[in-house]
Design an enzyme around this catalytic site. Structure first.
Site, PDB file in Angstrom:
ATOM      1  N   GLU A 143      -1.667   9.709   8.723  1.00 58.22           N
ATOM      2  CA  GLU A 143      -2.670  10.073   7.731  1.00 58.22           C
ATOM      3  C   GLU A 143      -3.798  10.872   8.375  1.00 58.22           C
ATOM      4  O   GLU A 143      -4.098  10.706   9.570  1.00 58.22           O
ATOM      5  CB  GLU A 143      -3.295   8.832   7.095  1.00 58.22           C
ATOM      6  N   ARG A 184      -7.015  -9.082  -7.802  1.00 60.66           N
ATOM      7  CA  ARG A 184      -7.707 -10.383  -7.853  1.00 60.66           C
ATOM      8  C   ARG A 184      -9.147 -10.149  -8.269  1.00 60.66           C
ATOM      9  O   ARG A 184      -9.611  -9.020  -8.365  1.00 60.66           O
ATOM     10  CB  ARG A 184      -7.680 -11.030  -6.466  1.00 60.66           C
ATOM     11  N   LYS A 186       0.817  -1.220   0.000  1.00 57.07           N
ATOM     12  CA  LYS A 186       0.000   0.000   0.000  1.00 57.07           C
ATOM     13  C   LYS A 186       0.846   1.263   0.000  1.00 57.07           C
ATOM     14  O   LYS A 186       0.455   2.278  -0.587  1.00 57.07           O
ATOM     15  CB  LYS A 186      -0.941   0.001   1.211  1.00 57.07           C
TER      16      LYS A 186
END
Length: 463
Positions: free
Chosen positions: A208, A309, A114
């Protein structure tokens, strides 16, 4: 080789049949009564298609079966090995290589990180949640970043501004703390850093902005190894359990009949699609994938992550998409493209219309934090309409003991219509017609989330 279980295994089986491909499934002792196993064991064919393994997470067992049955490709489904680049690399470079049904392992590796995804997105001008795009190890530097993020929120007049302090090497919600006042930052920073060192061997910390009021959107992409890229629109996955497990999904991602947005919904949807395709082109994405976004109440999108996926809710997008007046089967496309086929269509051949909703039917107590219910199902029936579809590994002709080893997911139900209002009304009708009976070892009656699904239809696509 179908290296998964339950409804996704069944859907892969059907896609293989449609493509004229032979297949083998695996199962554990707990799954012997699952439909994905029984259909293979009850087959009239002399070919053995179901093989027992110790665990769906044992690569040696799985690859032994693949070699014994002479499989040439392996489909990981979702979960388990589906986003494990080490597994994808292993199966493709071994002495007897297999085709991994998914993107090439290098892409799985790059987008599975990420931090790396955020860093690449920032370089491309794709918006991500304000904060660091790499681990911070220095306390003074971390505090300066935290203060800056809090001041930005103050300037935007955000109520109760806060930041998240995360263990960079963590995942699954582990090692995350919230800070509301800069005076408390250093203490919490040290707390998270110490936790990260103990649990992950890496004291790196991410900082964040905490974003509360948002919708969770996804963009469905399909790409090939020949540089072709198309999208199948957006879907909204905002209604989730307390454990961040999705329960209702709908497509398209926004609809004015559901809510009066403070922004142009279609413009935002077009923008997240554009950004998603831009990142896919940059990394040369080459299979099915989902770009996950959050969109704030004022219409600001932020990229969260990329799922390399097939996703549970892929058919939500397929049911509002048409190629030559037919809904695409995205699992079929995933297999076909991984085996090297060209797409055979472009974006102009894809028509989007109508609305669709997916319900995840689960044996759980929604009033107690979505606690799983384990017992035996004695009756399971659902209606059949030309505007609905059900995917389930739960048998309808015999009792079924829910395995305690896995999440008690019972079925995925999809409904669709010409408008979101029609899809919602059909969803209510469908859920009212579902019948599930059962009891646990103590004689208690089965608990499912059917009432919760009914109650939350009205919340779809709203803030």
């Amino acid at each position: 080789m179908i290296a998964n279980r339950g409804e996704i295994a069944l859907r892969i089986m059907e896609a293989c049949k449609d493509l004229g491909l032979d297949y083998t499934v695996i199962y554990t002792a707990a799954d012997e009564e699952s439909e994905h196993v029984r259909r293979c064991l009850d087959s009239q064919s002399n070919v053995r298609r179901a093989w027992r393994v110790s665990a769906y997470t044992d690569p040696n067992d799985i690859l032994s079966v693949a070699d014994h049955t002479k499989c040439t490709a392996i489909h990981p489904g979702y979960g388990f090995f589906s986003e494990d680049f080490r597994f994808a690399r292993r199966v493709t470079i071994r002495n007897r290589p297999l085709t991994f049904i998914g993107p090439k392992w290098e892409v799985v590796k790059d987008l599975g990180d990420k931090i790396n995804t955020k860093r690449v997105a920032n370089r491309l001008g794709i918006p991500t949640i304000p904060g660091t795009d790499g681990p911070i190890y220095n306390e003074m530097e971390a505090e300066d970043i935290a203060l800056h993020l809090l001041e930005i929120q103050d300037g935007q007049k955000i109520k109760n501004p806060s930041i998240l302090v995360k263990a960079a090497a963590g995942g699954g919600g582990m090692g995350i703390e919230e800070v509301y006042q800069i005076e408390h930052f250093r203490r919490i920073y040290r707390q998270v850093q110490n936790y990260a060192k103990r649990q992950f061997g890496d004291g790196g910390v991410l900082i964040e902005q905490r974003i509360r009021d948002f919708n969770h959107l996804e963009v469905q992409l399909v790409c090939s190894r020949h540089g072709e890229r198309v999208h199948f629109g957006t879907r909204n996955c905002t209604i989730q359990s307390t454990g961040r497990q999705k329960r209702l999904e709908a497509a398209p991602g926004f609809d004015n009949s559901c809510f009066s947005y403070d922004f142009n919904g279609q413009e935002v949807l077009d923008k997240v699609v554009e950004y998603s395709l831009k990142l896919a082109a940059h990394v040369r994405y080459d299979n099915v994938g989902t770009w996950e976004w959050i969109v704030t109440r004022d219409g600001q999108p932020y990229l969260l992550e990329v799922n390399t996926r097939i996703q549970v809710e892929n058919d939500v997008s397929a049911r509002v998409s048409y190629i030559n007046n037919k809904h695409p089967n995205l699992i079929r496309e995933q297999i076909r493209l991984a085996l090297g086929d060209k797409m055979g269509y472009s974006q102009k051949d894809i028509v989007s219309r109508g609305a669709s909703i997916e319900f995840r039917i689960v044996a759980e107590d929604t009033a107690r934090g979505f606690a799983p219910w384990i017992g035996t199902i004695s009756k399971f029936s659902y209606p059949q309409h030309d505007w609905s579809a059900v995917y389930s590994h739960v048998p309808t002709d015999r009792s079924y003991a829910i395995p305690s080893e896995y999440d008690p997911n019972l079925a995925l139900a999809l409904v669709w219509g010409d408008t979101m209002e029609e899809a919602k009304e059909r969803g209510r009708k469908f859920l009212a017609e579902v019948a599930i009976e059962g009891s646990n070892a103590a004689g208690g009656q089965i608990m499912t989330n059917l009432p919760y699904l009914q109650e939350n239809i009205a919340r779809l696509l709203t803030f």
